[in-house]
Design a protein around this motif. Structure first.
Motif, short mmCIF file in Angstrom:
data_model
loop_
_atom_site.label_atom_id
_atom_site.label_comp_id
_atom_site.label_asym_id
_atom_site.label_seq_id
_atom_site.Cartn_x
_atom_site.Cartn_y
_atom_site.Cartn_z
N LYS A 228 0.83 -1.20 0.00
CA LYS A 228 0.00 0.00 0.00
C LYS A 228 0.87 1.26 0.00
O LYS A 228 0.53 2.26 -0.64
CB LYS A 228 -0.93 0.00 1.21
N LYS A 231 2.05 1.77 -3.46
CA LYS A 231 0.97 2.33 -4.28
C LYS A 231 0.76 3.80 -3.97
O LYS A 231 0.54 4.62 -4.87
CB LYS A 231 -0.31 1.53 -4.02
N THR A 232 0.83 4.14 -2.68
CA THR A 232 0.67 5.55 -2.28
C THR A 232 1.78 6.41 -2.86
O THR A 232 1.54 7.54 -3.32
CB THR A 232 0.66 5.65 -0.74
N GLU A 234 3.35 5.88 -5.60
CA GLU A 234 3.05 6.05 -7.03
C GLU A 234 1.98 7.12 -7.24
O GLU A 234 2.08 7.96 -8.15
CB GLU A 234 2.58 4.72 -7.61
N GLU A 235 0.95 7.11 -6.40
CA GLU A 235 -0.13 8.09 -6.53
C GLU A 235 0.37 9.50 -6.25
O GLU A 235 0.01 10.46 -6.95
CB GLU A 235 -1.27 7.73 -5.58
N SER A 238 2.39 10.66 -9.22
CA SER A 238 1.52 11.03 -10.35
C SER A 238 0.86 12.38 -10.10
O SER A 238 0.75 13.20 -11.02
CB SER A 238 0.45 9.95 -10.56
N ALA A 239 0.43 12.60 -8.86
CA ALA A 239 -0.20 13.87 -8.54
C ALA A 239 0.80 15.02 -8.67
O ALA A 239 0.47 16.11 -9.16
CB ALA A 239 -0.76 13.82 -7.12
#
Length: 247
Positions: A228, A231-232, A234-235, A238-239
């Motif tokens: 997780k 994944k965070t 990566e987010e 991207s942001a």
């Protein structure tokens, strides 16, 4: 974000390693004389070009739980269990010496006394061989082996050797891939006459299945948490890229 991703990635890797150790312990919960492996990791700073700003998880040399397993009475003449501290000395396939607590013994066709894994027991004068055929075999508390030659009277007992038993400091020995223990410095441990055997008994594995299952559940949850975090990361990356493009 690369720092966060690096920490999560290395942490997930070490969780997978710890899961493998736990699974191996569970698989050997019924293995005679097995000592549970311990998995441990610590944070390490990554050094290289530039400033040492990266930290990762690193597995340290695995250790074992040297606590004794329960003694189970079998009544079999060739079953022995170490009472308290100590080890049985065996000869490895390469001719070296190693140590084990697995006392489920058997005779080879040539009279060799070996463990269930096929390792010959060592005595005062090298590997132990019994004069076949024999009727009764008795192993005393100090490791002395006496036999009744075939055809001899019941009270005719012949001493044929004594099992070498050692008692090294557990900090001086390490476990090999074959499950046997050896001295870290490669030397041969001298015999210790104070080590005692229980005849007709075996030492069970010291693995606690309940604790291992609890550890496995905790490790799986930690692994999910690391994923997780990845994944965070990566987010967030991207942001951040989207925000830069907006300007």
């Amino acid at each position: 974000m690369d720092k966060m991703l690096y920490v999560a990635m290395s942490g997930a890797k070490q969780n997978m390693h710890a899961l493998a150790v736990t699974a191996n312990n569970l698989a050997n919960a019924k293995t005679t004389g097995f000592k549970a492996d311990l998995a441990q990791a610590r944070t390490m700073q990554a050094f290289g070009e530039g400033l040492p700003t990266r930290v990762f998880s690193m597995t340290e040399r695995a250790s074992q739980n040297f606590g004794g397993g329960s003694i189970q009475t079998t009544g079999r003449d060739l079953d022995v269990a170490i009472q308290g501290d100590g080890w049985l000395a065996v000869q490895t396939p390469d001719g070296g010496e190693a140590y084990t607590r697995a006392g489920h013994l058997k005779l080879t066709e040539t009279g060799g006394l070996e463990t269930s894994n096929g390792d010959l027991l060592i005595g005062d004068a090298g590997p132990i061989f019994l004069p076949l055929p024999v009727n009764n075999i008795h192993i005393s508390g100090d490791g002395t082996i006496t036999v009744q030659p075939e055809g001899a009277p019941a009270n005719a007992q012949e001493e044929v050797g004594r099992i070498k038993m050692v008692n090294p400091d557990v900090r001086d020995i390490e476990k090999g891939n074959d499950g046997l223990f050896r001295r870290k410095d490669g030397n041969i441990e001298p015999a210790d006459v104070t080590v005692q055997l229980a005849s007709g008994a075996l030492e069970a594995s010291n693995v606690n299945p309940v604790n291992e299952m609890t550890d496995m559940i905790a490790l799986q949850r930690q692994f999910e948490m690391q994923l997780k975090l990845m994944k965070t990361a990566e987010e967030i990356d991207s942001a951040s890229s989207s925000l830069l493009r907006a300007f």
